[in-house]
Design a protein around this motif. Structure first.
Motif, PDB file in Angstrom:
ATOM      1  N   THR A   4       0.834  -1.194   0.000  1.00 57.87           N
ATOM      2  CA  THR A   4       0.000   0.000   0.000  1.00 57.87           C
ATOM      3  C   THR A   4       0.867   1.241   0.000  1.00 57.87           C
ATOM      4  OG1 THR A   4      -0.150  -0.084   2.408  1.00 57.87           O
ATOM      5  CG2 THR A   4      -1.932  -1.102   1.160  1.00 57.87           C
ATOM      6  N   GLN A   7       1.341   6.710   3.624  1.00 53.88           N
ATOM      7  CA  GLN A   7       0.400   7.758   3.983  1.00 53.88           C
ATOM      8  C   GLN A   7       1.138   9.043   4.321  1.00 53.88           C
ATOM      9  OE1 GLN A   7      -2.858   7.354   3.605  1.00 53.88           O
ATOM     10  NE2 GLN A   7      -2.252   5.364   2.812  1.00 53.88           N
ATOM     11  N   ARG A  54     -11.178   1.699   2.990  1.00 57.80           N
ATOM     12  CA  ARG A  54      -9.814   1.925   3.470  1.00 57.80           C
ATOM     13  C   ARG A  54      -9.760   3.159   4.376  1.00 57.80           C
ATOM     14  NH1 ARG A  54      -5.333  -0.315   1.050  1.00 57.80           N
ATOM     15  NH2 ARG A  54      -4.192   1.614   1.345  1.00 57.80           N
ATOM     16  N   ASP A  55     -10.415   4.240   3.979  1.00 60.72           N
ATOM     17  CA  ASP A  55     -10.411   5.461   4.789  1.00 60.72           C
ATOM     18  C   ASP A  55     -11.090   5.227   6.137  1.00 60.72           C
ATOM     19  OD1 ASP A  55      -9.059   6.834   2.813  1.00 60.72           O
ATOM     20  OD2 ASP A  55     -10.838   7.871   2.059  1.00 60.72           O
ATOM     21  N   THR A  57     -11.335   2.368   7.732  1.00 61.30           N
ATOM     22  CA  THR A  57     -10.444   1.522   8.521  1.00 61.30           C
ATOM     23  C   THR A  57      -9.238   2.309   9.014  1.00 61.30           C
ATOM     24  OG1 THR A  57     -11.164  -0.394   7.235  1.00 61.30           O
ATOM     25  CG2 THR A  57      -9.124  -0.634   8.505  1.00 61.30           C
ATOM     26  N   ARG A  58      -8.682   3.166   8.162  1.00 62.04           N
ATOM     27  CA  ARG A  58      -7.541   4.000   8.557  1.00 62.04           C
ATOM     28  C   ARG A  58      -7.912   4.889   9.748  1.00 62.04           C
ATOM     29  NH1 ARG A  58      -6.713   6.302   3.998  1.00 62.04           N
ATOM     30  NH2 ARG A  58      -5.243   4.751   3.252  1.00 62.04           N
ATOM     31  N   GLU A  79      -0.449  -1.049   7.375  1.00 64.17           N
ATOM     32  CA  GLU A  79      -0.560  -1.166   5.921  1.00 64.17           C
ATOM     33  C   GLU A  79      -1.128  -2.531   5.527  1.00 64.17           C
ATOM     34  OE1 GLU A  79       3.305  -0.285   4.369  1.00 64.17           O
ATOM     35  OE2 GLU A  79       3.137   1.840   4.845  1.00 64.17           O
ATOM     36  N   LEU A  82      -4.874  -2.405   5.945  1.00 69.28           N
ATOM     37  CA  LEU A  82      -5.510  -1.662   4.860  1.00 69.28           C
ATOM     38  C   LEU A  82      -5.516  -2.460   3.562  1.00 69.28           C
ATOM     39  CD1 LEU A  82      -4.090   1.882   5.639  1.00 69.28           C
ATOM     40  CD2 LEU A  82      -6.366   0.978   6.176  1.00 69.28           C
ATOM     41  N   VAL A  85      -8.273  -5.128   3.903  1.00 69.22           N
ATOM     42  CA  VAL A  85      -9.583  -4.496   3.708  1.00 69.22           C
ATOM     43  C   VAL A  85      -9.839  -4.302   2.217  1.00 69.22           C
ATOM     44  CG1 VAL A  85     -10.853  -2.318   3.952  1.00 69.22           C
ATOM     45  CG2 VAL A  85      -9.823  -3.384   5.940  1.00 69.22           C
ATOM     46  N   SER A  86      -8.852  -3.778   1.507  1.00 61.92           N
ATOM     47  CA  SER A  86      -9.005  -3.562   0.064  1.00 61.92           C
ATOM     48  C   SER A  86      -9.320  -4.861  -0.662  1.00 61.92           C
ATOM     49  CB  SER A  86      -7.730  -2.965  -0.531  1.00 61.92           C
ATOM     50  OG  SER A  86      -7.487  -1.686  -0.021  1.00 61.92           O
TER      51      SER A  86
END
Length: 170
Positions: A4, A7, A54-55, A57-58, A79, A82, A85-86
């Motif tokens: 990923t 960020q 993703r957002d 979960t982040r 990461e 995320l 999740v994706s």
């Protein structure tokens, strides 16, 4: 190893109360997360479902202290969450008539991801796995990154819930 994107500071997903974000809804603890914190996000009619998931979960990882990560190992753990999740949400989009709901739970030791969908199929890693070929890597990635994963069906109800568990960073 995670794939990923790195960020940027402040890139923690939607802020609470953001008009474009679905609100976090407290739900009862999931089977793998007794007494832990659980958040739920409805995905059925949303657009841009994978980035939204993703957002969401982040933001949960940020609120639970996983982010911002103090070490490379903690950053890699976030990461990985995320990425899983994706993959789970994308798999539901491609093979299960779309995801209905994402649940993210953490009890301090285990983080559990659940994606409820409308599909009748049963996800499984493609075998034999061919790393150089496009497509078919989602559940292989989930299997490799997670401590455990599986499928739960409710008798008499359409669809299923695909769940995955990752270890919380030390």
């Amino acid at each position: 190893m995670s794939t990923t994107r790195q960020q940027q500071p402040g890139d923690l997903g939607p802020e609470p109360g953001d008009a474009g974000a679905a609100p976090a809804v407290p739900v009862p603890a999931s089977p793998g997360v007794p007494g832990g914190a659980v958040r739920s996000l409805a995905l059925g009619t949303a657009s841009g479902i994978v980035p939204l998931a993703r957002d969401f979960t982040r933001q949960a990882l940020h609120d639970w202290g996983w982010l911002p990560a103090a070490t490379a190992d903690r950053r890699a753990a976030a990461e990985d969450v995320l990425l899983v999740v994706s993959e789970l949400v994308t798999n539901a989009c491609l093979h299960a008539e779309g995801p209905e709901e994402l649940r993210v739970g953490c009890d301090g030791k285990v983080l559990r991801l659940e994606v409820a969908d409308r599909g009748a199929g049963h996800p499984s890693p493609r075998t034999p796995h061919r790393a150089g070929r496009p497509g078919g890597h989602g559940m292989f990635i989930v299997q490799r990154l997670c401590m455990d994963w599986g499928v739960v069906r409710t008798p008499g109800s359409p669809g299923k819930t695909v769940w995955a568990e990752l270890a919380a960073p030390a």
